[in-house]
Design an enzyme around this catalytic site. Structure first.
Site, PDB file in Angstrom:
ATOM      1  N   TRP A 106     -56.317   7.399  49.718  1.00  0.00           N
ATOM      2  CA  TRP A 106     -55.933   6.893  48.567  1.00  0.00           C
ATOM      3  C   TRP A 106     -54.129   7.136  48.558  1.00  0.00           C
ATOM      4  CZ3 TRP A 106     -52.917  11.619  46.736  1.00  0.00           C
ATOM      5  CH2 TRP A 106     -51.841  11.516  45.533  1.00  0.00           C
ATOM      6  N   CYS A 166     -58.600  10.332  49.425  1.00  0.00           N
ATOM      7  CA  CYS A 166     -59.423  10.203  50.925  1.00  0.00           C
ATOM      8  C   CYS A 166     -61.074  10.606  50.900  1.00  0.00           C
ATOM      9  CB  CYS A 166     -58.827  10.222  51.933  1.00  0.00           C
ATOM     10  SG  CYS A 166     -57.255   9.696  51.198  1.00  0.00           S
ATOM     11  N   HIS A 208     -35.991  24.307  19.426  1.00  0.00           N
ATOM     12  CA  HIS A 208     -34.994  24.157  21.153  1.00  0.00           C
ATOM     13  C   HIS A 208     -34.171  23.312  21.842  1.00  0.00           C
ATOM     14  CE1 HIS A 208     -34.797  28.595  19.964  1.00  0.00           C
ATOM     15  NE2 HIS A 208     -35.726  28.347  19.954  1.00  0.00           N
ATOM     16  N   LYS A 224     -54.751  15.767  29.189  1.00  0.00           N
ATOM     17  CA  LYS A 224     -55.459  14.619  29.077  1.00  0.00           C
ATOM     18  C   LYS A 224     -55.126  13.833  28.808  1.00  0.00           C
ATOM     19  CE  LYS A 224     -57.908  16.131  31.111  1.00  0.00           C
ATOM     20  NZ  LYS A 224     -58.037  17.699  31.640  1.00  0.00           N
ATOM     21  N   LYS A 278     -59.587  12.457  42.469  1.00  0.00           N
ATOM     22  CA  LYS A 278     -60.879  14.053  41.637  1.00  0.00           C
ATOM     23  C   LYS A 278     -60.491  15.724  42.251  1.00  0.00           C
ATOM     24  CE  LYS A 278     -63.186  15.695  38.565  1.00  0.00           C
ATOM     25  NZ  LYS A 278     -62.789  16.190  37.855  1.00  0.00           N
ATOM     26  N   GLU A 285     -53.265  21.471  27.226  1.00  0.00           N
ATOM     27  CA  GLU A 285     -54.219  21.170  28.357  1.00  0.00           C
ATOM     28  C   GLU A 285     -54.557  19.299  27.753  1.00  0.00           C
ATOM     29  OE1 GLU A 285     -56.205  20.731  30.273  1.00  0.00           O
ATOM     30  OE2 GLU A 285     -57.641  19.469  30.671  1.00  0.00           O
ATOM     31  N   GLU A 330     -52.978  11.651  31.376  1.00  0.00           N
ATOM     32  CA  GLU A 330     -53.253  11.303  32.962  1.00  0.00           C
ATOM     33  C   GLU A 330     -53.896  10.116  32.849  1.00  0.00           C
ATOM     34  OE1 GLU A 330     -56.664  14.772  33.296  1.00  0.00           O
ATOM     35  OE2 GLU A 330     -55.717  13.566  35.176  1.00  0.00           O
ATOM     36  N   ARG A 374     -63.975  10.165  43.295  1.00  0.00           N
ATOM     37  CA  ARG A 374     -62.988  11.033  43.933  1.00  0.00           C
ATOM     38  C   ARG A 374     -61.936  10.572  43.968  1.00  0.00           C
ATOM     39  NH1 ARG A 374     -64.075  14.348  48.150  1.00  0.00           N
ATOM     40  NH2 ARG A 374     -61.925  13.974  49.029  1.00  0.00           N
ATOM     41  N   ASN A 413     -58.803  12.162  56.960  1.00  0.00           N
ATOM     42  CA  ASN A 413     -58.417  12.633  55.566  1.00  0.00           C
ATOM     43  C   ASN A 413     -57.648  13.699  55.822  1.00  0.00           C
ATOM     44  OD1 ASN A 413     -59.961  11.428  54.384  1.00  0.00           O
ATOM     45  ND2 ASN A 413     -61.570  13.221  53.588  1.00  0.00           N
ATOM     46  N   GLY A 414     -55.894  13.764  54.925  1.00  0.00           N
ATOM     47  CA  GLY A 414     -54.730  14.355  55.024  1.00  0.00           C
ATOM     48  C   GLY A 414     -53.130  14.005  55.739  1.00  0.00           C
TER      49      GLY A 414
HETATM   50  C1  AGP Z   1     -57.138  17.250  35.628  1.00  0.00           C
HETATM   51  O1  AGP Z   1     -57.929  16.759  34.561  1.00  0.00           O
HETATM   52  C2  AGP Z   1     -56.711  16.609  36.290  1.00  0.00           C
HETATM   53  N1  AGP Z   1     -56.863  15.543  37.266  1.00  0.00           N
HETATM   54  C3  AGP Z   1     -55.838  17.714  37.508  1.00  0.00           C
HETATM   55  O2  AGP Z   1     -54.639  18.204  36.991  1.00  0.00           O
HETATM   56  C4  AGP Z   1     -56.819  18.893  38.152  1.00  0.00           C
HETATM   57  O3  AGP Z   1     -57.178  19.591  37.126  1.00  0.00           O
HETATM   58  C5  AGP Z   1     -56.170  19.286  39.316  1.00  0.00           C
HETATM   59  O4  AGP Z   1     -56.189  18.739  40.469  1.00  0.00           O
HETATM   60  C6  AGP Z   1     -57.170  20.781  39.654  1.00  0.00           C
HETATM   61  O5  AGP Z   1     -57.581  20.491  40.541  1.00  0.00           O
HETATM   62  P1  AGP Z   1     -58.707  21.650  40.917  1.00  0.00           P
HETATM   63  O6  AGP Z   1     -59.176  21.904  39.951  1.00  0.00           O
HETATM   64  O7  AGP Z   1     -60.467  20.842  41.707  1.00  0.00           O
HETATM   65  O8  AGP Z   1     -58.340  22.149  42.057  1.00  0.00           O
END
Ligand code: AGP
Length: 589
Positions: free
Chosen positions: A71, A2, A485, A466, A584, A462, A469, A27, A95-96
């Site tokens: 959001w 948000c 395993h 990627k 974001k 990682e 997501e 965001r 927001n929150g």
């Molecule tokens: C990464 O591609 C993601 N969008 C997500 O996992 C992100 O890294 C996570 O939300 C942490 O965000 P930050 O580094 O702003 O704390």
């Protein structure tokens, strides 16, 4: 997540709000809305989808207004659940999360009040109306005293046509003074034109009135200095790249170069170096990609400095009772510096006696207010929801810390081993064409797996995050030795498996896992500088990367994996910059 913008001044509010909301689009959100105070009261305009859907609101007349990108957390993404929420004399954006909203809602319902949305936020408007006795600020204070959870609020009251009110608790809120008026925003890019910015702290309130800004805490009016932080004036542009994600990957070499720090020889870090000398135990707290950089840092710190390191997902750490000794150093890693769980974990660590270091990309973010020390990654603003260059920059900075810790203990390590990485990243980026050719294999798969040992396992984690997501393909990152395993049961004919191989001493071990995959019909894509392994029959495709200092190889080996996610996302018809359901910066729990 948000976003909030508020404006009161000499100009028409609607265009200001729409411009601010546009700058908050990165965001991630699902609906947007504005409310403007006109001659006849509030006019509210809300739409599902993008901020551009609010274009019809640009002609609303009135010089005071609030806007929001939502959001969804409580209540589906819909026009009715979008903010602002109006009740009685109040319009509110939030927001929150208001955690005790069910009980507050019940209380309002018992008074006969009718709710129009499913949101937790609407309760704020109801409480404001309930507590209002002609003083909107007093009503806001009374309302906030009833709220549990997190909030940044921007509020308008019908009786105060040229005024805005704000409150903050665990969700950022900034006040800006521009040439033609006063602004409220959840983050600085929304009000980049303001010459003066003020950051609200938890428990603080603000009243914007004409040309005046008044700050308050629970006890009364307080004085606040403007912040020295200068926000960027222009929003980042994609330039020649079709997506921010691609552009940001091409910025990795610079991000890495700018984020390597020689702590030992820089007098600005004298105090930090003293803390490093005393450190006996390290905990790293972070979420998502930042958590993966923490895991990579663990390998480097333990190996170079021989110090024990524990890495915990921040949302778990905050509800554990972490054991914090006298010389425990906690590294809280967050690109945005606004991740609610990471901030809460850092606060818990601080209150339990640890020295807390914030590692972030955003100056003045909330995490920086919590920490004893702040170390900045200099990745530049990252717009794409999927973190790329910020990860490589976090690694560069965390490896610099590992080297400093090692030197503080008289171990052999030198910052010079990180210096070739920007150039090596540039070479690694030339994998783009090759990876693009391989993307269709992944685009048509049911699932994909990433395996590696030791530091290659960090890259695997990682790479998998990627891919899932932005391509929405189920995927897992696994230690190569652990595959047999359980997860091997999921490998069938043509299942794509990416094996990362940068540790020469462990190459044969990783190749055992590759053989196990091959024997089940899986298709192995090998990411390595060790060409001799790429020639084996078990390997369906090879993406070469340059040879480098093995301990730090995730900085490089992740690049083809980031590219793979990008091109697979495109091949599946997705927008890699704006993955569904994700935001974001995750400012709620
Ligand atoms: C990464 O591609 C993601 N969008 C997500 O996992 C992100 O890294 C996570 O939300 C942490 O965000 P930050 O580094 O702003 O704390």
């Amino acid at each position: 997540m948000c976003g909030i913008v508020g404006y009161t001044g000499r100009s028409a509010a609607a265009p200001k709000l729409l411009e601010g909301l546009k700058r908050l689009e990165y965001r991630g959100y699902d609906s947007a809305g504005i409310a403007v105070r006109g001659e006849d009261g509030f006019t509210v305009y809300k739409r599902m989808g993008r901020v551009r859907e609010l274009a019809g609101a640009s002609t609303l007349s009135g010089v005071t207004g609030i806007g929001h990108t939502r959001w969804a957390t409580h209540g589906t993404p819909s026009e009715v659940n979008a903010h602002p929420h109006v009740y009685g004399k109040f319009a509110v954006v939030h927001n929150g999360i208001i955690e005790n909203y069910p009980e507050l809602k019940r209380e309002c319902a018992m008074r006969g009040e009718v709710f129009t949305s499913e949101t937790d936020s609407e309760t704020v408007a109801h409480l404001l109306e309930y507590y209002y006795r002609g003083d909107a600020l007093a009503a806001l204070k009374q309302t906030c005293a009833r709220l549990r959870g997190s909030y940044a609020l921007a509020v308008m009251c019908l009786d105060d046509p040229d005024e805005l009110f704000g409150a903050r608790q665990k969700s950022p809120l900034i006040v800006g003074r521009g040439e033609d008026g006063l602004y409220l925003a959840s983050d600085a890019p929304a009000i980049a034109e303001c010459a003066e910015l003020y950051l609200l702290a938890d428990g603080e309130f603000v009243r914007l009135s004409g040309k005046e800004v008044h700050f308050y805490d629970a006890d009364g009016e307080i004085f606040k200095e403007p912040t020295k932080f200068v926000p960027e004036k222009a929003s980042p542009q994609k330039g020649d790249c079709p997506h921010f994600m691609l552009k940001e990957m091409y910025e990795i070499p610079t991000a890495v170069a700018e984020s390597v720090v020689d702590f030992e020889s820089d007098f600005r870090f004298n105090e930090f170096n003293r803390v490093l000398c005393q450190t006996e135990y390290i905990q790293i707290v972070a979420c998502g990609t930042a958590y993966h950089s923490g895991i990579a840092a663990k390998y480097a710190i333990e190996k170079l400095a021989r110090l024990p390191v524990e890495v915990t997902v921040a949302s778990e750490y905050r509800y554990r009772e972490p054991i914090i000794g006298q010389n425990t150093l906690v590294l809280a890693v967050s690109q945005s510096g606004e991740t609610a769980d990471t901030i809460a974990a850092a606060e818990l660590a601080k209150s339990s006696g640890a020295t807390v270091v914030a590692i972030t990309n955003l100056p003045n973010s909330s995490l920086t207010q919590t920490a004893h020390f702040v170390l900045y990654t200099h990745a530049g603003r990252e717009v794409a929801v999927a973190a790329t260059k910020s990860f490589n920059a976090q690694l560069a900075l965390l490896y610099s810390v590992a080297i400093a810790l090692a030197k503080a203990r008289g171990q052999k390590a030198d910052i010079s081993s990180l210096l070739p990485f920007p150039a090596l990243c540039r070479t690694a980026l030339t994998c783009a064409e090759k990876v693009k050719e391989l993307a269709p294999i992944f685009a048509h798969a049911k699932s994909a797996y990433f395996i590696g040992r030791d530091v290659d396992y960090c890259a695997a984690l990682e790479g998998s995050l990627k891919l899932k997501e932005i391509s929405y393909l189920p995927s897992e990152g696994y230690p190569a030795g652990e595959l047999k395993h359980g997860t091997l049961a999921l490998v069938e004919k043509d299942t794509p498996v990416v094996a990362i191989l940068t540790r020469k001493a462990l190459a044969e071990k990783t190749m055992n896992a590759v053989s196990e995959v091959y024997a089940r019909g899986g298709k192995v894509l090998l990411v390595t500088h060790l060409g001799e392994y790429a020639e084996r029959k078990e390997v369906a495709a090879w993406v070469p990367i340059p040879a480098c200092e093995e301990l730090f190889s995730p900085i490089l080996s992740v690049i083809p994996l980031q590219m793979l996610a990008y091109y697979t996302s495109l091949a599946r018809g997705n927008d890699p910059d704006k993955p569904r359901n994700l935001a974001k910066s995750v400012t709620v729990e």
